[in-house]
Structures are given as structure tokens and as C-alpha cells.
Motif scaffolding. Structure first.
Motif, PDB file in Angstrom:
ATOM      1  N   ALA A 186      33.488  30.073  46.502  1.00 14.37           N
ATOM      2  CA  ALA A 186      34.049  31.410  46.708  1.00 14.37           C
ATOM      3  C   ALA A 186      35.125  31.387  47.792  1.00 14.37           C
ATOM      4  O   ALA A 186      36.020  32.223  47.811  1.00 14.37           O
ATOM      5  CB  ALA A 186      32.926  32.389  47.083  1.00 14.37           C
ATOM      6  N   ARG A 187      34.972  30.407  48.713  1.00 19.15           N
ATOM      7  CA  ARG A 187      35.971  30.293  49.778  1.00 19.15           C
ATOM      8  C   ARG A 187      36.370  28.829  49.892  1.00 19.15           C
ATOM      9  O   ARG A 187      35.508  27.951  49.966  1.00 19.15           O
ATOM     10  CB  ARG A 187      35.330  30.765  51.078  1.00 19.15           C
ATOM     11  N   TYR A 188      37.675  28.561  49.905  1.00 19.51           N
ATOM     12  CA  TYR A 188      38.124  27.175  49.978  1.00 19.51           C
ATOM     13  C   TYR A 188      39.392  27.092  50.808  1.00 19.51           C
ATOM     14  O   TYR A 188      40.403  27.727  50.469  1.00 19.51           O
ATOM     15  CB  TYR A 188      38.373  26.630  48.556  1.00 19.51           C
ATOM     16  N   ARG A 189      39.302  26.360  51.892  1.00 20.84           N
ATOM     17  CA  ARG A 189      40.450  26.160  52.791  1.00 20.84           C
ATOM     18  C   ARG A 189      41.140  27.473  53.138  1.00 20.84           C
ATOM     19  O   ARG A 189      42.372  27.581  53.135  1.00 20.84           O
ATOM     20  CB  ARG A 189      41.458  25.193  52.177  1.00 20.84           C
ATOM     21  N   GLY A 190      40.335  28.485  53.367  1.00 25.11           N
ATOM     22  CA  GLY A 190      40.886  29.770  53.772  1.00 25.11           C
ATOM     23  C   GLY A 190      41.288  30.666  52.609  1.00 25.11           C
ATOM     24  O   GLY A 190      41.667  31.826  52.815  1.00 25.11           O
ATOM     25  N   TYR A 191      41.225  30.142  51.388  1.00 19.93           N
ATOM     26  CA  TYR A 191      41.559  30.961  50.209  1.00 19.93           C
ATOM     27  C   TYR A 191      40.272  31.521  49.618  1.00 19.93           C
ATOM     28  O   TYR A 191      39.324  30.772  49.375  1.00 19.93           O
ATOM     29  CB  TYR A 191      42.271  30.118  49.152  1.00 19.93           C
ATOM     30  N   GLU A 192      40.292  32.839  49.365  1.00 17.01           N
ATOM     31  CA  GLU A 192      39.048  33.489  48.908  1.00 17.01           C
ATOM     32  C   GLU A 192      39.163  33.966  47.471  1.00 17.01           C
ATOM     33  O   GLU A 192      40.229  34.400  47.036  1.00 17.01           O
ATOM     34  CB  GLU A 192      38.777  34.715  49.786  1.00 17.01           C
ATOM     35  N   VAL A 193      38.060  33.925  46.771  1.00 18.72           N
ATOM     36  CA  VAL A 193      37.991  34.541  45.443  1.00 18.72           C
ATOM     37  C   VAL A 193      37.964  36.059  45.652  1.00 18.72           C
ATOM     38  O   VAL A 193      37.205  36.543  46.498  1.00 18.72           O
ATOM     39  CB  VAL A 193      36.709  34.079  44.706  1.00 18.72           C
ATOM     40  N   PRO A 194      38.784  36.827  44.921  1.00 19.87           N
ATOM     41  CA  PRO A 194      38.780  38.278  45.102  1.00 19.87           C
ATOM     42  C   PRO A 194      37.362  38.854  45.019  1.00 19.87           C
ATOM     43  O   PRO A 194      36.580  38.474  44.144  1.00 19.87           O
ATOM     44  CB  PRO A 194      39.653  38.780  43.949  1.00 19.87           C
ATOM     45  N   GLU A 195      37.103  39.781  45.951  1.00 20.94           N
ATOM     46  CA  GLU A 195      35.748  40.309  46.075  1.00 20.94           C
ATOM     47  C   GLU A 195      35.244  40.964  44.791  1.00 20.94           C
ATOM     48  O   GLU A 195      34.086  40.818  44.415  1.00 20.94           O
ATOM     49  CB  GLU A 195      35.732  41.346  47.202  1.00 20.94           C
ATOM     50  N   VAL A 196      36.155  41.651  44.102  1.00 21.97           N
ATOM     51  CA  VAL A 196      35.739  42.390  42.903  1.00 21.97           C
ATOM     52  C   VAL A 196      35.096  41.451  41.881  1.00 21.97           C
ATOM     53  O   VAL A 196      34.148  41.830  41.183  1.00 21.97           O
ATOM     54  CB  VAL A 196      36.937  43.168  42.294  1.00 21.97           C
ATOM     55  N   LEU A 197      35.576  40.214  41.807  1.00 19.58           N
ATOM     56  CA  LEU A 197      35.032  39.284  40.809  1.00 19.58           C
ATOM     57  C   LEU A 197      33.610  38.854  41.159  1.00 19.58           C
ATOM     58  O   LEU A 197      32.870  38.367  40.297  1.00 19.58           O
ATOM     59  CB  LEU A 197      35.926  38.046  40.693  1.00 19.58           C
ATOM     60  N   GLN A 198      33.233  39.043  42.420  1.00 21.32           N
ATOM     61  CA  GLN A 198      31.882  38.656  42.851  1.00 21.32           C
ATOM     62  C   GLN A 198      30.959  39.866  42.898  1.00 21.32           C
ATOM     63  O   GLN A 198      29.796  39.749  43.257  1.00 21.32           O
ATOM     64  CB  GLN A 198      31.944  38.019  44.238  1.00 21.32           C
ATOM     65  N   SER A 199      31.505  41.043  42.516  1.00 18.64           N
ATOM     66  CA  SER A 199      30.755  42.287  42.728  1.00 18.64           C
ATOM     67  C   SER A 199      29.715  42.555  41.646  1.00 18.64           C
ATOM     68  O   SER A 199      28.782  43.323  41.858  1.00 18.64           O
ATOM     69  CB  SER A 199      31.741  43.472  42.744  1.00 18.64           C
ATOM     70  N   GLY A 200      29.897  41.960  40.473  1.00 19.62           N
ATOM     71  CA  GLY A 200      28.980  42.250  39.370  1.00 19.62           C
ATOM     72  C   GLY A 200      29.292  43.577  38.676  1.00 19.62           C
ATOM     73  O   GLY A 200      28.611  43.961  37.723  1.00 19.62           O
ATOM     74  N   ASP A 201      30.329  44.273  39.113  1.00 22.96           N
ATOM     75  CA  ASP A 201      30.706  45.557  38.515  1.00 22.96           C
ATOM     76  C   ASP A 201      31.667  45.263  37.352  1.00 22.96           C
ATOM     77  O   ASP A 201      32.866  45.050  37.553  1.00 22.96           O
ATOM     78  CB  ASP A 201      31.382  46.426  39.601  1.00 22.96           C
ATOM     79  N   HIS A 202      31.134  45.273  36.139  1.00 24.32           N
ATOM     80  CA  HIS A 202      31.936  44.807  34.995  1.00 24.32           C
ATOM     81  C   HIS A 202      33.134  45.695  34.703  1.00 24.32           C
ATOM     82  O   HIS A 202      34.191  45.206  34.315  1.00 24.32           O
ATOM     83  CB  HIS A 202      31.045  44.650  33.762  1.00 24.32           C
ATOM     84  N   GLY A 203      32.958  46.999  34.927  1.00 21.25           N
ATOM     85  CA  GLY A 203      34.078  47.922  34.718  1.00 21.25           C
ATOM     86  C   GLY A 203      35.207  47.610  35.675  1.00 21.25           C
ATOM     87  O   GLY A 203      36.379  47.524  35.288  1.00 21.25           O
ATOM     88  N   ALA A 204      34.844  47.415  36.944  1.00 27.34           N
ATOM     89  CA  ALA A 204      35.865  47.119  37.956  1.00 27.34           C
ATOM     90  C   ALA A 204      36.525  45.773  37.667  1.00 27.34           C
ATOM     91  O   ALA A 204      37.736  45.607  37.836  1.00 27.34           O
ATOM     92  CB  ALA A 204      35.224  47.111  39.343  1.00 27.34           C
ATOM     93  N   ILE A 205      35.733  44.820  37.200  1.00 27.92           N
ATOM     94  CA  ILE A 205      36.298  43.483  36.878  1.00 27.92           C
ATOM     95  C   ILE A 205      37.301  43.605  35.733  1.00 27.92           C
ATOM     96  O   ILE A 205      38.405  43.048  35.791  1.00 27.92           O
ATOM     97  CB  ILE A 205      35.162  42.489  36.533  1.00 27.92           C
TER      98      ILE A 205
END
Ligand code: SAM
Length: 243
Positions: A186-205
């Protein structure tokens, strides 16, 4: 779906389709490839396949007889109900998503690979349904274009991709580029995966993916957003014109 390819260089096809999705598709019988050596149908004891051009000029031209004989032989040996004969040519209709999807509806696509200065015009006139180009550049032969075509078309053959219909989610399928993808960590060398993709909220995704697809298309391929090609993409599956 069967691809019959006529070529002067059959060895170029060995290995190229022996890994990944296409190898599996061939093993599972979803797609078959038969490669036919043009030389076998050459003229006379030396099996000549080319000759100098009428009217002069450099280079050699592939003679018509080997192509006529090859196609007759293929049709006799392997009859197909619904076939399309394509000549690989830089002068042809440009391969794209929509064109590939159309071709996947045929039982057989028969591909004629040129070399040298190209193929005697009578082959195109008498035998070919359509000329196909992979882009506005000139390659030394039709073998690499044929491989590109087989890869692209096979993705539309039902069952070739792991999940049926996946090709319809890809870039170009709805006239947009696809949204970006992320995987672990989810985090690599300071680069983060957007939070929404980790939220489990399918509509928001879904909304995020749509917005990012539109943004990527605006930035990288604004031409796709122009009215006409967009409409063609939705109905015909991509920009089916010649540009
Ligand atoms: N003299 C030809 C011309 O100017 O149109 C080009 C011949 S090219 C060197 C030899 C062969 O490569 C062609 O007959 C064709 O089969 C293949 N080829 C080259 N570029 C291609 C492309 N962009 N798409 C598909 N096939 C291509």
C-alpha cells in the motif's frame, strides 16, 4: 478460431506464441495456428516465390502463383465456413480495438505475409478481403504484424482470457483509456495507493475509476474524446476508421 498464416519465414512464428495467455488458449483448443511455408508453393524446381518488378525499379516482388496455390490448398485441406482473408500491408486499414473485435467473429482468419517490395497486386485483387496495417510505418515483412494481429484478436475469442469478457474492460473498449491499477504494498518509497481503493466502498471505487479513466484520456489521448470516434467506440468497439 483458427489462424492460417502464409509466410516465407515460418520459423518467426515458433516460440512467439508459446508463452502466456495464447499458449494456454492453444492448448485449450480455443485458438489454433497453422503456419504455411510459401516456399512450398513456389514455382518450378527451385520453388521460386519472387521476381523482379515489371516496369523496372529495385527490389523483388512476391509472385502471385504461390499465394493462389497456398490458399487453394488450405481451403481444400481445412474448409472453413466463415473466413476472412487479410493481406498484411502498410497500405491497409489500421488495426485497432474495433477491427480486432470484428475479426474474432470469423471461424478462420487467413493471413498473407508480404516481404521485399510486397506482393503482386493480383493477389490483393483476387484473393484478399481486406488489407490490414499495424500502423503508419513500414516493416520488413508481414510476420510481426501477423503476430500482433493474432494476439489482439485472440483476446476477444470467448474463453481465451481468464474471466470471460475481460477485454471489454480494457482501454479503448468504451472509448476511454483504462483507469490506473495498484497492487501491494500500500505504501512504497513514499508513494501511496489512493485511500479510496483501500476503503472497500465499491460505489466510491467505481466513481474514482471513472474519473481517473476520463482524466487519463483527456491527458494522453484527447482525440478519443471527440464526438465521432467516441460514438464509434461504443457501437463498433473502437475507432474503426483509418486514423
Ligand atoms: N513496398 C511496400 C510499400 O511501400 O507499401 C512495402 C513493402 S514491406 C517492406 C514488406 C511487407 O511487410 C509488406 O508486403 C507487408 O506484408 C509487411 N508490412 C510492412 N509494413 C507493414 C505494416 N505497417 N502493417 C502490416 N504489414 C506490413
Amino acid at each position: 478460431m483458427v489462424f492460417d498464416v502464409v509466410t516465407l519465414f515460418p520459423s518467426m512464428f515458433f516460440g512467439a506464441l508459446e508463452g502466456g495467455v495464447l499458449a494456454r488458449a492453444r492448448r485449450d483448443g480455443k485458438v489454433a495456428l497453422r503456419v504455411h511455408d510459401l516456399r512450398r508453393f513456389g514455382v518450378g524446381p527451385h520453388r521460386q516465390v519472387d521476381d523482379t518488378p515489371y516496369g523496372g525499379g529495385g527490389g523483388m516482388v512476391l509472385r502471385p502463383e504461390p499465394f493462389f496455390d497456398a490458399i487453394e490448398w488450405i481451403r481444400t485441406q481445412y474448409p472453413a465456413k466463415n473466413e476472412r482473408v487479410l493481406l498484411l500491408s502498410p497500405q491497409g486499414r489500421k488495426l485497432n480495438h474495433g477491427f480486432a473485435r470484428e475479426l474474432a467473429d470469423f471461424d478462420r482468419v487467413l493471413l498473407l505475409s508480404g516481404r521485399y517490395e510486397g506482393v503482386d497486386e493480383r493477389v490483393r485483387e483476387a484473393l484478399v478481403d481486406e488489407e490490414l496495417s499495424i500502423g503508419d510505418m513500414v516493416l520488413t515483412g508481414g510476420e510481426l504484424p501477423a503476430l500482433v494481429l493474432m494476439d489482439v484478436v485472440s483476446r476477444f475469442v470467448p474463453g481465451v482470457l481468464g474471466r470471460e469478457g475481460t477485454a471489454e474492460d480494457d482501454t479503448f473498449s468504451d472509448g476511454l483509456l483504462e483507469h490506473p491499477h495498484y497492487t501491494r504494498p500500500a505504501r512504497y518509497r513514499g508513494y501511496e495507493v489512493p485511500e479510496v481503493l483501500q476503503s472497500g466502498d465499491h460505489g466510491a471505487i467505481e466513481r474514482w475509476r471513472r474519473e481517473r479513466a476520463e482524466e487519463a484520456t483527456r491527458r494522453k489521448r484527447p482525440d478519443l474524446l471527440q464526438g465521432e470516434s467516441r460514438g464509434a467506440s461504443r457501437e463498433g468497439g473502437g475507432n474503426t476508421g483509418t486514423d
